[in-house]
Design an enzyme around this catalytic site. Structure first.
Site, PDB file in Angstrom:
ATOM      1  N   HIS A   1      29.109  30.116  30.987  1.00 10.39           N
ATOM      2  CA  HIS A   1      28.074  31.060  30.560  1.00 10.39           C
ATOM      3  C   HIS A   1      26.685  30.532  30.903  1.00 10.39           C
ATOM      4  O   HIS A   1      25.814  31.291  31.342  1.00 10.39           O
ATOM      5  CB  HIS A   1      28.187  31.306  29.059  1.00 10.39           C
ATOM      6  CG  HIS A   1      29.456  31.984  28.670  1.00 10.39           C
ATOM      7  ND1 HIS A   1      29.899  32.054  27.364  1.00 10.39           N
ATOM      8  CD2 HIS A   1      30.396  32.624  29.415  1.00 10.39           C
ATOM      9  CE1 HIS A   1      31.045  32.708  27.326  1.00 10.39           C
ATOM     10  NE2 HIS A   1      31.367  33.058  28.558  1.00 10.39           N
TER      11      HIS A   1
ATOM     12  N   SER B   1      32.727  37.000  32.089  1.00  9.16           N
ATOM     13  CA  SER B   1      31.534  36.701  31.294  1.00  9.16           C
ATOM     14  C   SER B   1      30.555  35.793  32.023  1.00  9.16           C
ATOM     15  O   SER B   1      29.368  35.777  31.692  1.00  9.16           O
ATOM     16  CB  SER B   1      31.929  36.073  29.950  1.00  9.16           C
ATOM     17  OG  SER B   1      32.743  34.939  30.137  1.00  9.16           O
TER      18      SER B   1
END
Length: 293
Positions: free
Chosen positions: A232, A177
């Site tokens: 992230h 991610s």
């Protein structure tokens, strides 16, 4: 399954003839080849379905190869040892290169990259692979193999570096991610650069926000609420900054582009310049969990 729409879908609707500067000449030639009225054989139904689910699907794609490697790593780690069904043991993930800051501090810098191939459970790898394929084919087609590869792995490294610096003690992070947020970052950059000439801004913004919210929701529900926010953020900043540099030849750029481009270079230089000294020089006074080793 309902189709999740991305920025690329809406830009294609806005500029159906694909005469946008974000589509380079090489991409345009591929478009004309695939849509020419010559003797091209019709695509099979499975390929058409894959192209509907994953726009611009291609078997000769680096994002597909990366996704296959993700699944191979997951299967191997699960087969070696599990804590619960379909959940690789933490010590196995560490041995395969998980983002574990105390070991990065000892010089194992490959742990800033390898976590992109490792995942914590079945839903984790399924979700990350689905969304990187959903976005990745279009982005790779637009920028080419080399630029996409650089974007993907740079976002992973920046994300893991920021995560390791911020969450040093008792931190074990894996997942694609970080790179996935880099793909989101470059799409947000494209939207910002072309905002002044979009015809359907409200629809574009609504779909982008909905896409991100859906992704965050699935992360919390399918990954047990264990979210690497700093990873992230690092991937997102890297993807956005690289997007600014990749689109320097864009026609009709906004007036603020020179400042944004300079800021992008500043981010790409400042983040590692700030993180590495903190990661290696600051004593966090935490003990390494030997059960991982």
């Amino acid at each position: 399954m309902a189709r999740v729409r991305t920025l690329a879908d809406l830009r294609t609707e806005d500029e159906a003839d694909e005469h946008t500067p974000l589509y380079n000449a090489e991409t345009g030639s591929r478009d004309s080849d695939s849509t020419s009225s010559g003797g091209a054989a019709p695509r099979s139904m499975p390929i058409r379905f894959l192209e509907l689910l994953f726009p611009h699907f291609s078997l000769k794609s680096v994002v597909l190869a990366i996704s296959i490697v993700d699944w191979i790593f997951y299967i191997v780690t699960v087969c070696l040892d599990t804590e619960l069904p379909l959940i690789p043991a933490a010590n196995i993930l560490v041995h395969f290169g998980a983002n574990y800051p105390p070991l990065i501090k000892q010089g194992q810098v490959w742990r800033l990259l390898l976590p992109v191939f490792l995942h914590a459970n079945f839903f984790h790898v399924f979700f990350n692979v689905f969304f990187q394929l959903r976005m990745g084919f279009t982005i790779e087609r637009r920028y080419g193999l080399l630029k996409f590869t650089g974007l993907y792995f740079a976002s992973a490294i920046y994300g893991n570096l920021l995560s390791a610096t911020a969450f040093f003690c008792n931190s074990l992070k894996v997942g694609a991610s970080t790179a996935g947020f880099g793909l989101i970052g470059i799409q947000i950059c494209e939207m910002a650069l072309t905002w002044h000439r979009m015809r359907h801004r409200d629809r574009m913004l609504t779909n982008m926000v909905s896409f991100v919210l859906l992704m965050v929701l699935l992360m919390f529900t399918l990954n047990g609420g264990s979210i690497d926010q700093m990873g992230h953020l690092g991937g997102l900043l890297c993807g956005f900054s690289i997007g600014m540099l990749y689109n320097k030849e864009l026609n009709d750029k906004p007036v603020w582009y020179p400042w944004a481009s300079a800021a992008a270079i500043g981010i790409l230089l400042a983040l590692p310049a700030a993180c590495f000294p903190i990661l290696y020089a600051v004593d966090r006074h935490c003990h390494r969990d030997l059960s991982y080793i």
